[in-house]
Design a protein around this motif. Structure first.
Motif, PDB file in Angstrom:
ATOM      1  N   TRP A 172       0.927  -1.154  -0.133  1.00  0.00           N
ATOM      2  CA  TRP A 172      -0.200  -0.009  -0.276  1.00  0.00           C
ATOM      3  C   TRP A 172       1.260   1.187  -0.220  1.00  0.00           C
ATOM      4  N   ASP A 173       0.767   1.811  -1.320  1.00  0.00           N
ATOM      5  CA  ASP A 173       2.083   2.548  -1.095  1.00  0.00           C
ATOM      6  C   ASP A 173       1.345   4.573  -0.807  1.00  0.00           C
ATOM      7  N   ALA A 174       1.400   4.825   0.763  1.00  0.00           N
ATOM      8  CA  ALA A 174       0.499   5.697   1.342  1.00  0.00           C
ATOM      9  C   ALA A 174       0.770   5.292   3.224  1.00  0.00           C
ATOM     10  N   PRO A 175       0.992   6.668   3.572  1.00  0.00           N
ATOM     11  CA  PRO A 175       1.554   6.814   5.119  1.00  0.00           C
ATOM     12  C   PRO A 175      -0.285   6.128   6.107  1.00  0.00           C
ATOM     13  N   VAL A 176       0.510   4.821   6.098  1.00  0.00           N
ATOM     14  CA  VAL A 176      -0.129   4.036   6.976  1.00  0.00           C
ATOM     15  C   VAL A 176       0.307   2.854   7.588  1.00  0.00           C
ATOM     16  N   GLN A 177      -0.228   2.490   8.499  1.00  0.00           N
ATOM     17  CA  GLN A 177       0.731   1.271   9.555  1.00  0.00           C
ATOM     18  C   GLN A 177      -0.145   0.123   9.919  1.00  0.00           C
ATOM     19  N   LEU A 178      -0.083  -0.725   9.561  1.00  0.00           N
ATOM     20  CA  LEU A 178      -0.904  -1.852  10.884  1.00  0.00           C
ATOM     21  C   LEU A 178      -0.170  -2.273  11.469  1.00  0.00           C
ATOM     22  N   ARG A 179      -1.093  -2.349  13.180  1.00  0.00           N
ATOM     23  CA  ARG A 179      -0.769  -2.557  14.065  1.00  0.00           C
ATOM     24  C   ARG A 179      -1.296  -4.143  14.549  1.00  0.00           C
ATOM     25  N   PHE A 180      -0.661  -4.993  15.383  1.00  0.00           N
ATOM     26  CA  PHE A 180      -0.930  -5.750  16.183  1.00  0.00           C
ATOM     27  C   PHE A 180      -0.132  -6.119  17.359  1.00  0.00           C
ATOM     28  N   THR A 181      -1.105  -6.599  18.417  1.00  0.00           N
ATOM     29  CA  THR A 181       0.415  -7.616  19.861  1.00  0.00           C
ATOM     30  C   THR A 181      -0.343  -8.441  19.546  1.00  0.00           C
ATOM     31  N   THR A 182       0.695  -9.504  19.997  1.00  0.00           N
ATOM     32  CA  THR A 182       0.643 -10.781  20.106  1.00  0.00           C
ATOM     33  C   THR A 182       1.282 -11.635  21.553  1.00  0.00           C
ATOM     34  N   LYS A 183       1.139 -12.231  22.155  1.00  0.00           N
ATOM     35  CA  LYS A 183       1.701 -13.440  23.147  1.00  0.00           C
ATOM     36  C   LYS A 183       2.477 -14.429  22.154  1.00  0.00           C
ATOM     37  N   PHE A 184       2.001 -14.630  21.182  1.00  0.00           N
ATOM     38  CA  PHE A 184       3.028 -15.508  20.576  1.00  0.00           C
ATOM     39  C   PHE A 184       4.042 -15.540  20.378  1.00  0.00           C
ATOM     40  N   ASP A 185       4.526 -16.656  20.136  1.00  0.00           N
ATOM     41  CA  ASP A 185       6.126 -16.075  18.990  1.00  0.00           C
ATOM     42  C   ASP A 185       6.765 -17.131  17.897  1.00  0.00           C
ATOM     43  N   ARG A 202       6.129 -18.278  26.926  1.00  0.00           N
ATOM     44  CA  ARG A 202       7.251 -18.029  27.762  1.00  0.00           C
ATOM     45  C   ARG A 202       7.677 -16.765  27.248  1.00  0.00           C
ATOM     46  N   MET A 203       7.945 -15.672  28.554  1.00  0.00           N
ATOM     47  CA  MET A 203       8.128 -14.275  27.877  1.00  0.00           C
ATOM     48  C   MET A 203       9.431 -14.498  27.336  1.00  0.00           C
ATOM     49  N   ASP A 204      10.247 -15.899  27.978  1.00  0.00           N
ATOM     50  CA  ASP A 204      11.686 -15.613  26.686  1.00  0.00           C
ATOM     51  C   ASP A 204      11.786 -15.593  25.447  1.00  0.00           C
ATOM     52  N   ARG A 205      10.267 -16.612  25.254  1.00  0.00           N
ATOM     53  CA  ARG A 205      10.197 -16.690  23.950  1.00  0.00           C
ATOM     54  C   ARG A 205       9.614 -16.354  23.104  1.00  0.00           C
ATOM     55  N   ARG A 206       8.663 -15.580  23.387  1.00  0.00           N
ATOM     56  CA  ARG A 206       8.165 -13.802  22.987  1.00  0.00           C
ATOM     57  C   ARG A 206       9.404 -12.379  22.662  1.00  0.00           C
ATOM     58  N   LEU A 207      10.571 -12.854  24.045  1.00  0.00           N
ATOM     59  CA  LEU A 207      11.495 -11.715  23.671  1.00  0.00           C
ATOM     60  C   LEU A 207      12.640 -11.804  22.490  1.00  0.00           C
ATOM     61  N   ALA A 208      12.855 -13.590  22.495  1.00  0.00           N
ATOM     62  CA  ALA A 208      13.636 -13.704  21.400  1.00  0.00           C
ATOM     63  C   ALA A 208      12.428 -13.782  19.847  1.00  0.00           C
ATOM     64  N   ALA A 209      11.142 -13.843  20.359  1.00  0.00           N
ATOM     65  CA  ALA A 209      10.312 -13.345  18.575  1.00  0.00           C
ATOM     66  C   ALA A 209      10.668 -11.450  18.665  1.00  0.00           C
ATOM     67  N   LEU A 210      10.515 -11.331  19.868  1.00  0.00           N
ATOM     68  CA  LEU A 210      10.698  -9.750  19.363  1.00  0.00           C
ATOM     69  C   LEU A 210      11.620  -9.595  18.768  1.00  0.00           C
ATOM     70  N   ARG A 211      13.452  -9.811  18.950  1.00  0.00           N
ATOM     71  CA  ARG A 211      14.612  -9.762  18.752  1.00  0.00           C
ATOM     72  C   ARG A 211      14.351 -10.114  16.662  1.00  0.00           C
ATOM     73  N   ALA A 212      13.895 -11.472  16.554  1.00  0.00           N
ATOM     74  CA  ALA A 212      14.138 -11.750  15.288  1.00  0.00           C
ATOM     75  C   ALA A 212      13.027 -10.935  14.499  1.00  0.00           C
ATOM     76  N   VAL A 213      11.858 -10.211  14.918  1.00  0.00           N
ATOM     77  CA  VAL A 213      10.808  -9.452  14.036  1.00  0.00           C
ATOM     78  C   VAL A 213      11.964  -7.901  13.921  1.00  0.00           C
ATOM     79  N   ALA A 214      12.433  -7.340  14.529  1.00  0.00           N
ATOM     80  CA  ALA A 214      13.083  -6.397  14.910  1.00  0.00           C
ATOM     81  C   ALA A 214      14.370  -6.460  13.858  1.00  0.00           C
ATOM     82  N   GLN A 215      15.320  -7.281  13.477  1.00  0.00           N
ATOM     83  CA  GLN A 215      16.438  -8.320  12.965  1.00  0.00           C
ATOM     84  C   GLN A 215      15.530  -8.212  11.446  1.00  0.00           C
ATOM     85  N   ALA A 216      14.504  -8.670  11.252  1.00  0.00           N
ATOM     86  CA  ALA A 216      13.664  -8.139  10.057  1.00  0.00           C
ATOM     87  C   ALA A 216      13.007  -6.998   9.638  1.00  0.00           C
TER      88      ALA A 216
END
Length: 349
Positions: A172-185, A219-233
């Motif tokens: 979508w070539d426009a100033p937009v942002q999709l947002r979601f919150t998750t507990k999953f990894d 668990r939190m350690d899995r979510r934190l690892a997933a946080l790092r993975a998507v940030a690196q992506a």
């Protein structure tokens, strides 16, 4: 760390209307391949819904979102607009706010008519009251939240809806942002998507002693690892610290949580980190439902230790007393600034 098994419903109820959409048929096929029992209903009215909590939480329905349900709604303070991919969540959080928001047994209703849902979004470009008209958050563009009534990542292996949305927003070539919150990894399938930096993934995190309240979630350690993975992506990322609870030792626990986030993001270039800080609250209705779902839960829901506050809809909710709220806010915002100075605090509530 041990493997976390994705949620697989025991039964999947399917309406005839849902099967008229390719997206709905694909959901049914994925569920069948995963071993779910497929029940094809004779009409578009959901029937045969389970009465017990246990059976409901192992049931998914593939249905069509009605015109009213697919119409985006304002959702301050998170985003300009909310649209729904599903209703219901596979986790077993003892503080679940959906208990007071959704009626009926807690099955998951996944929407088959995704093309119709997404077609509602373009006319809203530039509209809204949260980021569209905010100088502080204008860089986010028009924001669309898709995780108000579900955890879309927790059911993505069955629905495919989240990947479709990420790809659509990426193109979508426009100033937009999709947002979601998750507990999953389970982020591996979305790491290589062409997201274009237009999807912000926020991870729902909490103090270590709150983990016992979050059954069925990694668990939190899995979510934190997933946080790092998507940030690196290259995804913009965020923290949703919720619900903030006055647990014993809460200062040390929440400070430790923020330290672990800093450790997880160490060395990641410009993660565009945001934070949303949400204190615990409940209504009379949600307390009654949660007490039935989780008898004996240690979740603190004593009205004598709370203050009753009216919502914008004129209903009551029980929040932390003003002095306690002020103390927690001061501590949490200072700890966030100290541990994660690059994080933009979007709101405290």
């Amino acid at each position: 760390m041990p493997d976390f098994r994705p949620w697989i419903p025991r039964r999947v109820l399917v309406t005839p209307a849902a099967l008229r959409f390719e997206h709905g048929s694909a959901m049914v096929e994925r569920a069948a391949q995963a071993g779910s029992e497929i029940v094809r209903l004779a009409s578009d009215r959901l029937s045969g819904l389970p009465d017990s909590y246990r059976d409901a939480k192992s049931t998914m329905a593939v249905v069509v979102a009605s015109p009213s349900r697919r119409r985006p709604q304002p959702i301050p303070p998170s985003a300009d607009w909310r649209f729904d991919l599903a209703e219901g969540c596979p986790a077993h959080c003892q503080y679940c706010y959906l208990a007071g928001s959704l009626a009926g047994p807690p099955i998951i209703r996944a929407y088959a008519n995704l093309p119709e849902i997404l077609a509602e979004l373009p006319p809203l470009l530039g509209q809204g009251t949260v980021t569209s008209r905010s100088t502080a958050r204008a860089a986010e563009g028009t924001t669309f939240e898709c995780s108000c009534y579900t955890d879309p990542l927790g059911i993505e292996h069955l629905t495919g809806s989240l990947s479709a949305c990420i790809t659509r927003f990426g193109a979508w070539d426009a100033p937009v942002q999709l947002r979601f919150t998750t507990k999953f990894d389970a982020v591996a399938p979305i790491l290589g998507l062409a997201h274009g930096g237009r999807t912000r993934i926020r991870f729902s995190l909490n103090a270590a002693s709150a983990e016992r309240l979050e059954g069925g979630a990694p668990r939190m350690d899995r979510r934190l690892a997933a946080l790092r993975a998507v940030a690196q992506a290259g995804y913009p990322v965020g923290l949703t610290i919720a619900p903030i609870l006055p647990l014993p030792g809460w200062r040390q626990e929440y400070d430790r949580l923020l330290a672990l986030v800093a450790e997880a993001l160490d060395g990641v270039p410009d993660p565009a980190l945001t934070a949303e800080l949400i204190t615990h609250r409940f209504t009379d209705k949600s307390k009654a439902v949660l007490t039935g779902w989780y008898p004996g839960s240690p979740l603190p829901m004593d009205e004598a230790a709370r203050t009753r506050k009216l919502t914008k809809f004129g209903t009551g909710k029980w929040v932390l007393p003003k002095a306690e709220m002020s103390e927690m806010r001061g501590f949490m915002t200072a700890a966030l600034q100290r541990r994660l100075p690059e994080a933009a605090l979007l709101y405290w509530t």
